[in-house]
Design a protein around this motif. Structure first.
Motif, PDB file in Angstrom:
ATOM      1  N   LYS A  68       0.825  -1.206   0.000  1.00  0.00           N
ATOM      2  CA  LYS A  68       0.000   0.000   0.000  1.00  0.00           C
ATOM      3  C   LYS A  68       0.858   1.256   0.000  1.00  0.00           C
ATOM      4  N   ALA A  69       2.046   1.185   0.634  1.00  0.00           N
ATOM      5  CA  ALA A  69       2.935   2.347   0.642  1.00  0.00           C
ATOM      6  C   ALA A  69       3.558   2.571  -0.731  1.00  0.00           C
ATOM      7  N   MET A  70       3.924   1.487  -1.419  1.00  0.00           N
ATOM      8  CA  MET A  70       4.555   1.615  -2.723  1.00  0.00           C
ATOM      9  C   MET A  70       3.553   1.847  -3.838  1.00  0.00           C
ATOM     10  N   LEU A  71       2.308   1.405  -3.639  1.00  0.00           N
ATOM     11  CA  LEU A  71       1.286   1.480  -4.680  1.00  0.00           C
ATOM     12  C   LEU A  71       0.022   2.129  -4.137  1.00  0.00           C
ATOM     13  N   PRO A  72       0.063   3.416  -3.827  1.00  0.00           N
ATOM     14  CA  PRO A  72      -1.146   4.082  -3.342  1.00  0.00           C
ATOM     15  C   PRO A  72      -2.239   4.042  -4.406  1.00  0.00           C
ATOM     16  N   ALA A  73      -3.433   3.670  -3.983  1.00  0.00           N
ATOM     17  CA  ALA A  73      -4.548   3.513  -4.921  1.00  0.00           C
ATOM     18  C   ALA A  73      -5.423   4.756  -4.933  1.00  0.00           C
ATOM     19  N   ALA A  74      -6.147   4.919  -6.013  1.00  0.00           N
ATOM     20  CA  ALA A  74      -7.053   6.047  -6.141  1.00  0.00           C
ATOM     21  C   ALA A  74      -8.155   5.948  -5.084  1.00  0.00           C
ATOM     22  N   GLU A  83      -8.866  -4.696  -2.929  1.00  0.00           N
ATOM     23  CA  GLU A  83      -8.421  -6.047  -2.609  1.00  0.00           C
ATOM     24  C   GLU A  83      -7.862  -6.744  -3.838  1.00  0.00           C
ATOM     25  N   GLN A  84      -8.521  -6.536  -4.975  1.00  0.00           N
ATOM     26  CA  GLN A  84      -8.041  -7.144  -6.215  1.00  0.00           C
ATOM     27  C   GLN A  84      -6.703  -6.551  -6.636  1.00  0.00           C
ATOM     28  N   LEU A  85      -6.560  -5.236  -6.459  1.00  0.00           N
ATOM     29  CA  LEU A  85      -5.306  -4.567  -6.830  1.00  0.00           C
ATOM     30  C   LEU A  85      -4.140  -5.133  -6.025  1.00  0.00           C
ATOM     31  N   TYR A  86      -4.312  -5.221  -4.698  1.00  0.00           N
ATOM     32  CA  TYR A  86      -3.204  -5.639  -3.845  1.00  0.00           C
ATOM     33  C   TYR A  86      -3.010  -7.155  -3.815  1.00  0.00           C
ATOM     34  N   CYS A 102       5.002 -12.093  -9.840  1.00  0.00           N
ATOM     35  CA  CYS A 102       3.713 -11.450  -9.592  1.00  0.00           C
ATOM     36  C   CYS A 102       3.819  -9.977  -9.933  1.00  0.00           C
ATOM     37  N   ARG A 103       2.691  -9.382 -10.374  1.00  0.00           N
ATOM     38  CA  ARG A 103       2.663  -7.992 -10.827  1.00  0.00           C
ATOM     39  C   ARG A 103       1.519  -7.231 -10.155  1.00  0.00           C
ATOM     40  N   TRP A 104       1.793  -5.962  -9.931  1.00  0.00           N
ATOM     41  CA  TRP A 104       0.795  -5.057  -9.388  1.00  0.00           C
ATOM     42  C   TRP A 104       0.819  -3.756 -10.178  1.00  0.00           C
ATOM     43  N   LYS A 105      -0.334  -3.107 -10.277  1.00  0.00           N
ATOM     44  CA  LYS A 105      -0.428  -1.816 -10.964  1.00  0.00           C
ATOM     45  C   LYS A 105      -1.452  -0.968 -10.229  1.00  0.00           C
ATOM     46  N   ALA A 106      -1.067   0.268  -9.927  1.00  0.00           N
ATOM     47  CA  ALA A 106      -1.966   1.178  -9.224  1.00  0.00           C
ATOM     48  C   ALA A 106      -1.836   2.572  -9.809  1.00  0.00           C
ATOM     49  N   ALA A 107      -2.982   3.215 -10.042  1.00  0.00           N
ATOM     50  CA  ALA A 107      -3.002   4.591 -10.547  1.00  0.00           C
ATOM     51  C   ALA A 107      -3.640   5.485  -9.496  1.00  0.00           C
TER      52      ALA A 107
END
Length: 298
Positions: A68-74, A83-86, A102-107
């Motif tokens: 959550k710190a590296m990939l702050p979500a909208a 939940e799906q994002l993380y 594994c991959r993650w993407k957050a805008a």
């Protein structure tokens, strides 16, 4: 007739001795009792296997708080979407004990961020080469592909991967090794990404600043790391994201025994004339990698 009998009687002890000697030599030849001698320079002792026989589950290997710190979500995302994002998206793997990711993407309002974590367990099929030595050779090829100096000799004293110190590898990394040109996550919106996937499944960056010190500070440029795993290096890359903005990708690779771990962390700013901070982006990737290394050693 008597002379013929005496001659055979006299030869009998000699024949018996020769037969016994031949039998003894046949049974006792070879240092391992197999009846065959090893060739000069060969050993019948197999090289030691690596420390790791399996790999962790990649999507759950990253602590949720760190994600959550590296990939702050909208803020507009629903609880289910968060939940799906993380949860991440696992790479397709046909052998989960050899290569996984594994991959993650957050805008969010300020940037789009992508994260990739990959594991490769190296196995040597050469009885004279240990899994650790084979993994070191794979790592050295990745280091050379990043245009960083490769040690002239491995810990065992043998040349590593056949590449002189400071000389980039002329070829691609060995089969199965993730490309050092991989960036984090497929589908990255960066304008500098090419369409071809690398061995790790990530698009290769093109048109960006060459490996070195794109941050402008040697202390924050691409370099070997001495405080992570048994071997480690970091690449800091900048690629155009617009007329004046730039995307920063931190590509970090470390080796722990016969496992090679890759962390790719990409930050693409939303502002038209912004560049992500080098120190902040690198620190995030290094802290994540340190946690992965600690988890492996447990």
């Amino acid at each position: 007739m008597r002379r013929h009998v005496r001659r055979r009687t006299a030869l009998a002890p000699v024949v018996a001795v020769l037969t016994a000697l031949a039998a003894g030599c046949s049974a006792g030849s070879g240092t391992d009792g197999s009846g065959t001698d090893p060739k000069p320079g060969e050993s019948n002792v197999a090289a030691e296997p690596g420390r790791y026989r399996s790999l962790p589950e990649p999507c759950s290997s990253v602590d949720g708080r760190r994600l959550k710190a590296m990939l702050p979500a909208a803020a507009s995302l629903t609880t289910e979407q968060r939940e799906q994002l993380y949860a991440g998206r696992a790479d397709v793997s046909y052998d989960g004990d050899r290569r996984i990711g594994c991959r993650w993407k957050a805008a969010s309002g300020d940037a789009t961020r992508l994260l990739f974590v990959g594991y490769e367990r190296v196995v040597s099929y050469d009885p004279a080469t240990s899994d650790d030595d084979k993994a070191r050779q794979v790592y050295d090829r990745l280091l050379a592909a990043a245009h960083l100096p490769v040690p002239a000799a491995t810990a065992s004293g043998s040349p590593s991967a056949g590449t002189p110190s400071g000389t980039p590898s002329p070829g691609a990394p060995s089969a199965g090794a993730p490309s050092a040109g991989a960036t984090a996550g497929s589908g990255a919106p960066s304008a500098g990404a090419s369409g071809g996937p690398t061995a790790s499944g990530s698009p290769a960056a093109s048109g960006g600043t060459p490996s070195g010190t794109p941050s402008g500070s040697p202390a924050l440029g691409s370099r070997a790391l001495d405080d992570l795993g048994e071997d480690a290096f970091l690449e800091d890359r900048l690629t155009p994201a617009g007329p004046t903005s730039q995307t920063r990708t931190v590509h970090l690779v470390f080796r722990s025994s016969n496992v090679i771990v890759t962390v790719d962390y990409t930050v693409q700013p939303a502002a038209p004339s912004a560049t992500p901070d080098a120190e902040e982006t690198q620190d995030s990737a290094r802290e994540l990698a340190a946690g992965l290394a600690d988890a492996l050693s447990e």
